[in-house]
Design a protein around this motif. Structure first.
Motif, PDB file in Angstrom:
ATOM      1  N   PHE A   1       0.824  -1.209   0.000  1.00 39.41           N
ATOM      2  CA  PHE A   1       0.000   0.000   0.000  1.00 39.41           C
ATOM      3  C   PHE A   1       0.857   1.257   0.000  1.00 39.41           C
ATOM      4  O   PHE A   1       2.058   1.216   0.276  1.00 39.41           O
ATOM      5  N   SER A   2       0.211   2.346  -0.329  1.00 39.03           N
ATOM      6  CA  SER A   2       0.936   3.598  -0.514  1.00 39.03           C
ATOM      7  C   SER A   2       1.336   4.215   0.825  1.00 39.03           C
ATOM      8  O   SER A   2       0.528   4.280   1.741  1.00 39.03           O
ATOM      9  N   PRO A   3       2.568   4.692   0.939  1.00 38.28           N
ATOM     10  CA  PRO A   3       2.991   5.342   2.175  1.00 38.28           C
ATOM     11  C   PRO A   3       2.390   6.737   2.320  1.00 38.28           C
ATOM     12  O   PRO A   3       2.610   7.398   3.316  1.00 38.28           O
ATOM     13  N   SER A   4       1.647   7.183   1.316  1.00 41.59           N
ATOM     14  CA  SER A   4       1.047   8.515   1.414  1.00 41.59           C
ATOM     15  C   SER A   4      -0.425   8.466   1.772  1.00 41.59           C
ATOM     16  O   SER A   4      -1.072   9.504   1.853  1.00 41.59           O
ATOM     17  N   SER A   5      -0.977   7.284   1.984  1.00 42.18           N
ATOM     18  CA  SER A   5      -2.391   7.262   2.357  1.00 42.18           C
ATOM     19  C   SER A   5      -2.541   7.636   3.836  1.00 42.18           C
ATOM     20  O   SER A   5      -1.573   7.640   4.587  1.00 42.18           O
ATOM     21  N   SER A   6      -3.765   7.918   4.241  1.00 42.34           N
ATOM     22  CA  SER A   6      -3.958   8.414   5.601  1.00 42.34           C
ATOM     23  C   SER A   6      -3.708   7.306   6.616  1.00 42.34           C
ATOM     24  O   SER A   6      -3.806   6.124   6.302  1.00 42.34           O
ATOM     25  N   THR A   7      -3.395   7.702   7.840  1.00 36.39           N
ATOM     26  CA  THR A   7      -3.088   6.710   8.871  1.00 36.39           C
ATOM     27  C   THR A   7      -4.258   5.766   9.086  1.00 36.39           C
ATOM     28  O   THR A   7      -4.069   4.576   9.312  1.00 36.39           O
ATOM     29  N   GLU A   8      -5.473   6.292   9.000  1.00 34.58           N
ATOM     30  CA  GLU A   8      -6.654   5.454   9.223  1.00 34.58           C
ATOM     31  C   GLU A   8      -6.713   4.326   8.199  1.00 34.58           C
ATOM     32  O   GLU A   8      -6.938   3.164   8.546  1.00 34.58           O
ATOM     33  N   GLU A   9      -6.508   4.684   6.926  1.00 35.64           N
ATOM     34  CA  GLU A   9      -6.537   3.651   5.882  1.00 35.64           C
ATOM     35  C   GLU A   9      -5.454   2.614   6.131  1.00 35.64           C
ATOM     36  O   GLU A   9      -5.694   1.402   6.060  1.00 35.64           O
ATOM     37  N   GLN A  10      -4.246   3.106   6.425  1.00 35.44           N
ATOM     38  CA  GLN A  10      -3.137   2.187   6.632  1.00 35.44           C
ATOM     39  C   GLN A  10      -3.408   1.267   7.800  1.00 35.44           C
ATOM     40  O   GLN A  10      -3.126   0.071   7.760  1.00 35.44           O
TER      41      GLN A  10
ATOM     42  N   ILE B   1       5.467   7.155   8.608  1.00 36.50           N
ATOM     43  CA  ILE B   1       5.393   6.927  10.054  1.00 36.50           C
ATOM     44  C   ILE B   1       4.026   6.354  10.410  1.00 36.50           C
ATOM     45  O   ILE B   1       3.918   5.408  11.191  1.00 36.50           O
ATOM     46  N   GLY B   2       2.982   6.920   9.784  1.00 33.49           N
ATOM     47  CA  GLY B   2       1.641   6.403  10.028  1.00 33.49           C
ATOM     48  C   GLY B   2       1.562   4.920   9.698  1.00 33.49           C
ATOM     49  O   GLY B   2       0.922   4.143  10.410  1.00 33.49           O
ATOM     50  N   ALA B   3       2.242   4.535   8.616  1.00 30.73           N
ATOM     51  CA  ALA B   3       2.176   3.136   8.195  1.00 30.73           C
ATOM     52  C   ALA B   3       2.858   2.212   9.195  1.00 30.73           C
ATOM     53  O   ALA B   3       2.521   1.042   9.295  1.00 30.73           O
ATOM     54  N   SER B   4       3.822   2.750   9.932  1.00 26.16           N
ATOM     55  CA  SER B   4       4.537   1.869  10.859  1.00 26.16           C
ATOM     56  C   SER B   4       3.853   1.819  12.226  1.00 26.16           C
ATOM     57  O   SER B   4       4.237   1.031  13.076  1.00 26.16           O
ATOM     58  N   ILE B   5       2.849   2.666  12.427  1.00 28.72           N
ATOM     59  CA  ILE B   5       2.172   2.730  13.727  1.00 28.72           C
ATOM     60  C   ILE B   5       1.621   1.368  14.125  1.00 28.72           C
ATOM     61  O   ILE B   5       1.798   0.923  15.257  1.00 28.72           O
ATOM     62  N   TYR B   6       0.993   0.684  13.176  1.00 24.37           N
ATOM     63  CA  TYR B   6       0.339  -0.563  13.528  1.00 24.37           C
ATOM     64  C   TYR B   6       1.344  -1.563  14.084  1.00 24.37           C
ATOM     65  O   TYR B   6       1.109  -2.211  15.096  1.00 24.37           O
ATOM     66  N   HIS B   7       2.487  -1.654  13.405  1.00 19.82           N
ATOM     67  CA  HIS B   7       3.494  -2.612  13.861  1.00 19.82           C
ATOM     68  C   HIS B   7       4.127  -2.151  15.153  1.00 19.82           C
ATOM     69  O   HIS B   7       4.534  -2.957  15.976  1.00 19.82           O
TER      70      HIS B   7
ATOM     71  N   LEU C   1      -6.384   0.380   9.061  1.00 15.91           N
ATOM     72  CA  LEU C   1      -7.436  -0.595   8.756  1.00 15.91           C
ATOM     73  C   LEU C   1      -6.897  -1.733   7.903  1.00 15.91           C
ATOM     74  O   LEU C   1      -7.190  -2.903   8.138  1.00 15.91           O
ATOM     75  N   LEU C   2      -6.074  -1.352   6.928  1.00 16.61           N
ATOM     76  CA  LEU C   2      -5.509  -2.364   6.034  1.00 16.61           C
ATOM     77  C   LEU C   2      -4.596  -3.311   6.806  1.00 16.61           C
ATOM     78  O   LEU C   2      -4.680  -4.539   6.657  1.00 16.61           O
ATOM     79  N   SER C   3      -3.731  -2.742   7.652  1.00 16.79           N
ATOM     80  CA  SER C   3      -2.802  -3.575   8.413  1.00 16.79           C
ATOM     81  C   SER C   3      -3.570  -4.484   9.360  1.00 16.79           C
ATOM     82  O   SER C   3      -3.235  -5.662   9.519  1.00 16.79           O
ATOM     83  N   ASP C   4      -4.611  -3.928   9.996  1.00 21.93           N
ATOM     84  CA  ASP C   4      -5.369  -4.715  10.959  1.00 21.93           C
ATOM     85  C   ASP C   4      -6.106  -5.854  10.257  1.00 21.93           C
ATOM     86  O   ASP C   4      -6.180  -6.976  10.766  1.00 21.93           O
TER      87      ASP C   4
END
Ligand code: SF4
Ligand code: SF4
Ligand code: SF4
Ligand code: FES
Lengths: 711, 161
Positions: free
Chosen positions: A319-328, A519-525, A330-333
């Protein structure tokens, strides 16, 4: 006069405390007394050439320009007295002598400082009946339009060139009545911040070219937002009419972008009106796409996921590193709940070996405004001006106040400030190692064996390396690790060098990351500690998948373009969530689901200083299209799974940010695999108008030199 | 009091007064006309159907400044503009909703180039709802059709402006 002694200045009969050395106009601005001005701008030097700010000062024979008169104790100032008014009115009369009467066709009309002040200070009749002067227009390229006859010679644009852009692109030619603002050799204005002269110009002489003649200012509504084109999180104002974005202007945020925005933040949005937008869900049958309802397409995706899951076949998600944290999130979860381990957003990271804990996700440990106060800065592997124009401006500011800036990159990059030591050679990674070695020699730090062994393999540092190391070991020093290093195939080695250097010398560290929200994308992990068995981009691309899901990006957005296309080809089914169609999707995708671009969605993004900023664009969404979050939620529903609510996600985001912020640890391992001497290598070309799918489609940006040079 | 009223009632004095008025009017000159066979004269300031004017060389006057749409109290005017190929500022859409327009004439006052004007025409009709939108072409056509008459009227009024 001692610095902390306050002095008293009386303005229009009211006494105010002032700082010694302050200019009168700064004090009046602070205290809320408006003094008219054209040439004064708080971010630029004082020119005092428009004379609009004349005020009456007691015990002075003439009216004095408030912008160039320092305050002094006991000063009595009258800004509205008869003599001040007369002075201001006369100035206005002179300014209007040569100003054309074309407000009705001028795009500045309605937001023009001259127009506004002419209402208050102008005369109804002109006493000047000789012919007015006209001036020649230079072509300043595809972004800025010129109508030089309107220029009032305030020289704000010239000062912007010398002081902010650092390159004198515009200059004054001639004297007196014949003076002209001109590019010396009629070169186009190519600076990455050049669009700001549009806002600076108090009249309509310099204006927004793509926006030319389309709307009047009073027709526009504005929406606050965040620019999605780099990791800075620039604050912008989106001006829209009839649900269509007409233009973008800066939003003043002293902590981030001050009053400036980069050209790509201003003109990039044009890409969302590109013709290859996908408006309907597409499903491929017999090699042809057929339009379908979104819900049908989602059902099919769910079906694909289910069958792969049941038969234990491999699913991968990029997924794109520029999408919003919420999207990232939800996708990761979703992937986590389904047990999918092949998920990543790092499309431009050059190396993943020994990919350590996501708490080390690239970020900076000081704030952007503190960059101004740094005394020693080392820029490693970065074309800073192209990668993050706003950060480059901050570094320039520190350089202007005497900081030493050093650079180590694969090729010498063009800077608008003095570089003290430039260690850019083909063997640049080695140079970083040598600076580290010099620093260790200097500080006599004891190091773990594996690092010492590694450094022993390197040559002896030269005097230049020692100079850089010495400068890094002083107070207020900063290392910036750029995107060129990020995309290098020795990224982990470079990063280890830099982290060890930063902890040896106790410098601050600023690591740039790709997209606007890595950074948002790494939040989930970060909060789920689930990163160990997660596959990274490079691993994902090396294997064959039964189902590949791509979210929000296209092959051109990654440095692994060829590998990705191979992977798309080999995947049994390819599902893309994309705002745009392109040839690769056309060829290989099985299901295409339209999503919104950043400019049409709501959410939040985390910038490199870990500042969480939210944006809402819901007024701009042009159709009754589903929001991205709704699309993802429908996937959850289809799978009969429970998704986190937006509030829960926001809470997690906060926790994640705190974890990253509070971990002061640094990487202290040299990656083992590369325990050989680094060898020479070439750099990856970074084109600042080709970094994401929206910019690539912005017509004005693609007409600039940088844009044309992309092929 | 009561007695006076009683006398008035009995002598029908108010009734007779009324008839006297009618009688007087009967012999006076007539002021009404038999519209539409006969029409009253119109002031040059009469505010009728809107039109867009051209210069003598046929070039449209309007420069898309949108001041008319900004001033219009009924928000009857919708304009979209762009740069024409010769670099001048022109409208690509200029719609007036004739049902919204209240014929106040503010737009005419606001126009810096005397492009939008109100003609003397007040007799026009439409058979379908959609026709209430006067497009740029229709407005320019109206301007062309009543050009001489409108210019004549504006000239007459110019002394008082
Ligand atoms: S072009 Fe604009 S900013 Fe530059 S000198 Fe003229 S008025 Fe000032
Ligand atoms: S006459 Fe008045 S109401 Fe009608 S279009 Fe003009 S400004 Fe609007
Ligand atoms: S009609 Fe007149 S006021 Fe209206 S947009 Fe055209 S020039 Fe401007
Ligand atoms: S603002 Fe003071 S002289 Fe221009």
């Amino acid at each position: 006069m001692s610095d902390n002694k306050k002095i008293i200045v009386t303005i229009d009969g009211i006494e105010h405390e002032a700082q010694p050395g302050q200019m009168l106009i700064e004090l009046t601005d602070q205290t809320g007394t408006y003094v008219p001005r054209f040439c004064y701008h708080e971010k630029l030097s004082i020119a005092a050439n428009c004379r609009m700010c004349l005020v009456e000062v007691e015990n002075s024979n003439n009216a004095l320009p408030a912008c160039a008169t320092p305050v002094s104790d006991g000063m009595v100032v009258k800004t509205k007295s008869k003599s001040a008014k007369t002075a201001q009115e006369s100035t206005m009369e002179f300014l209007l002598i040569n100003h054309p009467l074309d407000c009705p066709i001028c795009d500045q009309g309605g937001e023009c400082e001259l127009q506004d002040l002419a209402y208050t200070y102008g005369k109804n009749q002109s006493r000047f009946d000789i012919q007015k002067q006209t001036k020649k227009n230079d072509d300043l390229g595809p972004l800025v339009s010129t109508d030089m006859t309107r220029c009032i010679m305030c020289t704000r644009c010239v000062r912007f060139g010398t002081e902010i852009a650092g390159i004198q692109e515009l200059g004054t030619i001639g004297r007196g009545e014949d003076s002209n603002i001109s590019t010396y050799v009629s070169q186009t204005v190519d600076h990455e911040l050049s669009g700001n002269i549009i806002d600076l110009c108090p009249v309509g002489a310099l204006n927004n070219k793509p926006y030319r003649y389309t709307d009047r200012t009073w027709e526009l509504d504005q929406v606050e937002s965040i620019s999605p084109h780099d990791c800075i999180g620039t604050n912008i104002m989106v001006h829209k009419k009839d649900d269509i974005i007409r233009r973008i202007v800066p939003k003043n945020n002293p902590d981030i972008n001050e009053t400036w925005i980069a050209d790509r933040d201003r003109f990039g949005f044009d890409g969302i009106y590109s013709e290859d937008r996908v408006s309907n869900a597409l499903i491929k049958s017999n090699n042809d796409f057929g339009e379908s309802k979104l819900s049908n397409a989602i059902d099919q995706v769910v079906e694909h996921i289910r069958s792969c899951k049941n038969e234990n076949r491999s699913i991968a998600v990029l997924f794109s590193p520029s999408s919003s944290t919420e999207e990232q999130y939800l996708l990761s979860d979703l992937c986590h709940q389904l047990g999918i381990t092949a998920i990543d957003s790092r499309l431009r990271q050059g190396e993943f070996i020994n990919d350590v804990d996501r708490r080390f996700t690239p970020h900076m440990n000081i704030t952007l405004s503190e960059v101004d106060t740094m005394k020693n800065t080392l820029v490693i592997g970065s074309d800073l001006r192209k990668e993050t124009p706003i950060l480059a401006h901050r570094v320039k500011k520190s350089a202007d106040s005497g900081a030493l800036i050093h650079s180590i990159n694969a090729h010498p990059s063009e800077y608008h400030f003095q570089i003290d030591q430039d260690l850019s050679t083909d063997n640049w990674v080695n140079n970083i190692g040598l600076v580290l070695k010099a620093a260790i020699n200097l500080t006599k730090n004891h190091l773990p064996n594996n690092i010492a062994d590694h450094l022993d393999l390197l040559d002896e540092p030269t005097a230049e390396h020692e100079k850089v190391a010495a400068s890094m070991c002083q107070d207020n020093s900063l290392i910036i690790l750029g995107l060129n290093a990020y995309s290098n195939h020795k990224y982990q080695l470079i990063r280890s060098y830099v982290h060890i250097l930063a902890s040896v010398c106790k410098t601050n560290l600023c690591e740039l990351s790709e997209g606007s929200n890595t950074i948002g994308a790494s939040i989930y992990h970060t909060i789920n500690d689930g990163a160990e068995n997660i596959q990274n981009t490079s691993e994902i691309l090396q294997s064959k998948h039964d189902l590949l899901i791509m979210y929000g990006f296209e092959p051109n957005d990654t440095i692994y373009k060829n590998e990705l296309i191979e992977c798309m080809k080999s995947a049994n089914s390819l599902v893309v969530f994309t705002p745009y169609m392109n040839e690769h999707f056309q060829q290989y995708a099985d299901i295409v689901i339209p999503i919104n671009t950043h400019y049409e969605s709501d959410g939040s993004m985390i910038n490199l200083e870990l500042r969480n900023q939210t944006f809402t664009h819901n007024q701009i969404i042009n159709s009754d299209q589903f929001s991205n979050v709704e699309v993802l939620m429908s996937l959850y529903q289809g799978m009969d799974m429970q998704s986190k609510s937006i509030d829960e996600i926001n809470e997690s985001i906060q926790t994640g940010i705190e974890i990253i912020m509070n971990s002061s640890e640094r990487i202290s391992l040299i990656p083992e695999v590369t325990q050989t001497k680094p060898s020479a290598e070439s750099a990856i070309e970074f084109n600042m108008y080709n970094i994401d799918n929206v910019l690539r489609r912005s017509k004005p940006l693609q007409q600039t030199k940088e844009g044309i040079g992309k092929k | 009091m009561k007695i006076i009223q009683l006398i008035k009632k009995l002598t029908l004095i108010d009734f007779i007064k009324g008839f006297i008025v009618t009688l007087k009017a009967f012999f006076r000159r007539k002021v009404t006309v038999q519209y539409p066979e006969v029409k009253t004269p119109l002031s040059p300031r009469f505010r009728g159907k809107l039109a867009l004017m051209r210069y003598d060389n046929g070039e449209e006057r309007c420069i898309a400044c949108k001041l008319c749409s900004a001033v219009c109290p009924a928000q009857a005017i919708t304009i979209e503009s762009e740069e024409r190929s010769d670099g001048s500022r022109r409208t690509v859409k200029f719609d007036i909703d004739a049902f919204k327009c209240i014929y106040c004439g503010f737009c005419e006052e606001a126009c810096p180039v005397d492009s939008i004007v109100e003609t003397n025409i007040f007799e026009y009709h439409m058979t379908e709802n959609q026709q209430r939108i006067q497009t740029k072409e229709m407005l320019l056509a109206t301007g062309d059709q009543y050009r001489d008459q409108t210019i004549e009227n504006k000239k007459k009024d110019s002394r008082y402006r």
